[in-house]
Scaffold this motif. Structure first.
Motif, short mmCIF file in Angstrom:
data_model
loop_
_atom_site.label_atom_id
_atom_site.label_comp_id
_atom_site.label_asym_id
_atom_site.label_seq_id
_atom_site.Cartn_x
_atom_site.Cartn_y
_atom_site.Cartn_z
N LYS A 153 1.01 -1.20 0.15
CA LYS A 153 0.09 -0.03 -0.22
C LYS A 153 0.90 1.19 -0.07
CE LYS A 153 -3.73 -2.37 0.40
NZ LYS A 153 -4.74 -2.62 -0.68
N THR A 154 0.42 2.38 -0.65
CA THR A 154 1.22 3.68 -0.47
C THR A 154 0.52 4.82 0.20
OG1 THR A 154 1.57 3.25 -2.82
CG2 THR A 154 1.77 5.59 -2.12
N VAL A 155 1.34 5.43 1.05
CA VAL A 155 1.07 6.41 2.16
C VAL A 155 1.75 7.55 1.79
CG1 VAL A 155 0.82 7.19 4.43
CG2 VAL A 155 0.97 4.61 3.89
N ALA A 156 0.66 8.65 1.35
CA ALA A 156 1.49 9.90 1.05
C ALA A 156 1.85 10.51 2.40
CB ALA A 156 0.57 10.78 0.44
N VAL A 157 2.95 11.43 2.53
CA VAL A 157 3.37 12.14 3.63
C VAL A 157 3.75 13.66 3.04
CG1 VAL A 157 4.22 10.14 4.99
CG2 VAL A 157 5.85 11.31 3.55
N GLY A 165 8.78 14.43 9.34
CA GLY A 165 9.22 13.77 10.50
C GLY A 165 8.17 13.32 11.61
N ARG A 166 7.16 14.47 11.62
CA ARG A 166 6.08 14.28 12.48
C ARG A 166 5.14 13.09 11.89
NH1 ARG A 166 2.09 19.44 12.93
NH2 ARG A 166 0.46 18.73 14.54
N ALA A 167 4.88 13.22 10.73
CA ALA A 167 4.09 12.20 10.05
C ALA A 167 4.61 10.65 10.32
CB ALA A 167 4.04 12.48 8.62
N LEU A 176 2.66 1.00 12.08
CA LEU A 176 2.81 0.70 10.52
C LEU A 176 4.00 0.68 10.07
CD1 LEU A 176 -0.29 3.15 9.64
CD2 LEU A 176 -0.19 0.58 9.80
N ILE A 177 5.10 1.27 10.68
CA ILE A 177 6.45 1.46 10.38
C ILE A 177 7.46 1.22 11.74
CG2 ILE A 177 6.21 2.70 8.27
CD1 ILE A 177 7.12 5.13 9.66
N THR A 178 8.69 1.07 11.54
CA THR A 178 9.56 1.13 12.74
C THR A 178 10.70 2.21 12.19
OG1 THR A 178 9.37 -1.12 13.21
CG2 THR A 178 11.28 -0.09 14.01
N LEU A 179 10.92 3.07 13.23
CA LEU A 179 11.94 4.09 12.75
C LEU A 179 13.36 3.77 13.59
CD1 LEU A 179 9.85 7.53 13.55
CD2 LEU A 179 10.63 6.44 11.31
N LYS A 180 14.44 4.07 13.10
CA LYS A 180 15.64 3.69 13.94
C LYS A 180 15.77 4.62 15.18
CE LYS A 180 18.04 3.97 9.20
NZ LYS A 180 18.91 4.79 8.54
N ASP A 181 16.53 4.18 16.03
CA ASP A 181 16.61 4.60 17.37
C ASP A 181 17.03 6.13 17.44
OD1 ASP A 181 15.64 2.24 18.19
OD2 ASP A 181 18.04 1.40 18.57
N GLY A 182 16.33 6.81 18.14
CA GLY A 182 16.59 8.31 18.21
C GLY A 182 16.37 9.34 17.12
N VAL A 183 15.28 8.82 16.42
CA VAL A 183 14.98 9.88 15.41
C VAL A 183 13.91 10.63 16.07
CG1 VAL A 183 13.56 9.86 13.08
CG2 VAL A 183 15.08 7.91 13.55
N GLY A 184 14.05 12.05 15.64
CA GLY A 184 13.38 12.99 16.18
C GLY A 184 12.19 13.49 15.20
N SER A 185 12.11 14.84 15.47
CA SER A 185 11.03 15.66 14.55
C SER A 185 11.55 15.81 12.94
CB SER A 185 10.53 16.94 15.27
OG SER A 185 11.74 17.67 15.36
N GLY A 187 12.99 13.71 11.29
CA GLY A 187 13.17 12.49 10.60
C GLY A 187 12.65 12.57 8.77
N ASN A 188 13.30 11.65 8.30
CA ASN A 188 12.81 11.69 6.94
C ASN A 188 12.67 10.01 6.66
OD1 ASN A 188 15.49 10.72 5.94
ND2 ASN A 188 16.11 13.08 6.11
#
Length: 295
Positions: A153-157, A165-167, A176-185, A187-188
């Protein structure tokens, strides 16, 4: 003296007089209007703002301009404030117009976005007072449940730094996803450790509601959601938490104008009980009052 010579001298004299007059007029205009280095350029001789002039504020149409219009129509006159609202539909021009002096203030953004904008553009915009929070939401016209957003599925941000980063944080908080450790506002997409099969489409924030027909879901800023008749409280698959949220929208000015008496009046009105009630009654949870100083 010949007629030809007499005529030539007359023309030269006339041209010289015209040039002197033009230079004098230019000096008079510069004295009256001021230059960028003149502390009294847009105010009195002491550099203070002229409180008799309208305060011109740049704002996104919804809900910012609507809230300002409520103040203008119902509260400003009694407070002795002349208020003008200029609507902008993007996230760049309100700040550049404030920096250049085209407008006196703006109301459309949150602190992470402003910090990033000032750093990248070399502008000097500062917050004055918080007004409201627009909860970021995940919307879809193709599924009514997060479980429908499966692999492929495709999600637009949003494609601007802080809102992207907020999205991504919203997507991660909802599994729905997993971010790398320490990612803040800030993020991309490169900070996504595990997309769980989802595909992403980066779009300008203002275009995201229109993209709902072309993608499986989209993370949409609150103001654009409201403008598109979407209600975060009832229509979103997931909504940002309001607790300790750094994304409150605020009134902002160019540094040095924080004490402009017109700005202080507007700040007080925007944090008034009347405005809080207007926000609560009008937006029913899609926009939340968030008064007080910007942290």
């Amino acid at each position: 003296m010949s007629d030809t010579l007499r005529e030539a001298l007359f023309v030269r004299t006339k041209l010289t007089f015209t040039a002197v007059a033009a230079a004098a007029a230019s000096a008079l205009v510069l004295t009256a209007c001021g230059t960028s280095s003149d502390p009294g350029a847009s105010s009195g001789k002491d550099g203070t703002a002229d409180a008799s002039k309208p305060l011109v504020v740049a704002a996104s149409p919804v809900p910012h301009a609507d809230i300002l219009d409520f103040v203008r129509k119902n509260l400003a006159a009694k407070a002795g404030l002349k208020l003008e609202v200029k609507e902008f539909t993007d996230y760049v021009l309100p700040n550049t117009a404030t920096e250049s002096g085209e407008v006196d203030a703006n109301y459309f953004q949150h602190k992470p976005y402003l910090d990033d904008f000032n750093k990248k553009k070399g502008t000097h915009i500062v917050p004055v007072v918080n007004v409201h929070l627009e909860p970021l939401g995940l919307y879809s016209k193709k599924t009514d449940d997060l479980k429908g957003l499966t692999s492929g599925k495709t999600v637009a941000v949003p494609n601007d730094t802080t809102n992207e980063g907020r999205a991504l944080r919203l997507l991660a908080d909802n599994g729905l996803i997993t971010l790398k450790d320490g990612v803040g506002s800030d993020g991309n997409l490169s900070d996504v450790a595990d997309a769980k099969g989802l595909k992403f489409k980066e779009l300008e924030a203002a275009t995201l509601p229109r993209a709902l027909n072309d993608v499986d879901a989209a993370v949409i800023n609150g103001n654009y959601a409201v403008e598109a008749k979407l209600k975060p409280a009832t229509d979103a698959l997931a909504v940002e938490s309001a607790g300790d949220n750094p994304y409150a929208n605020f009134l902002a000015v160019k540094k040095g104008n924080e004490k402009d008496p017109r700005v202080l009046k507007l700040a007080e009105l925007l944090n008034s009980p009347e405005v809080r009630k207007y926000i609560d009654d009008t937006y029913e949870g899609s926009v939340i009052p968030a008064s007080g100083p910007v942290k």
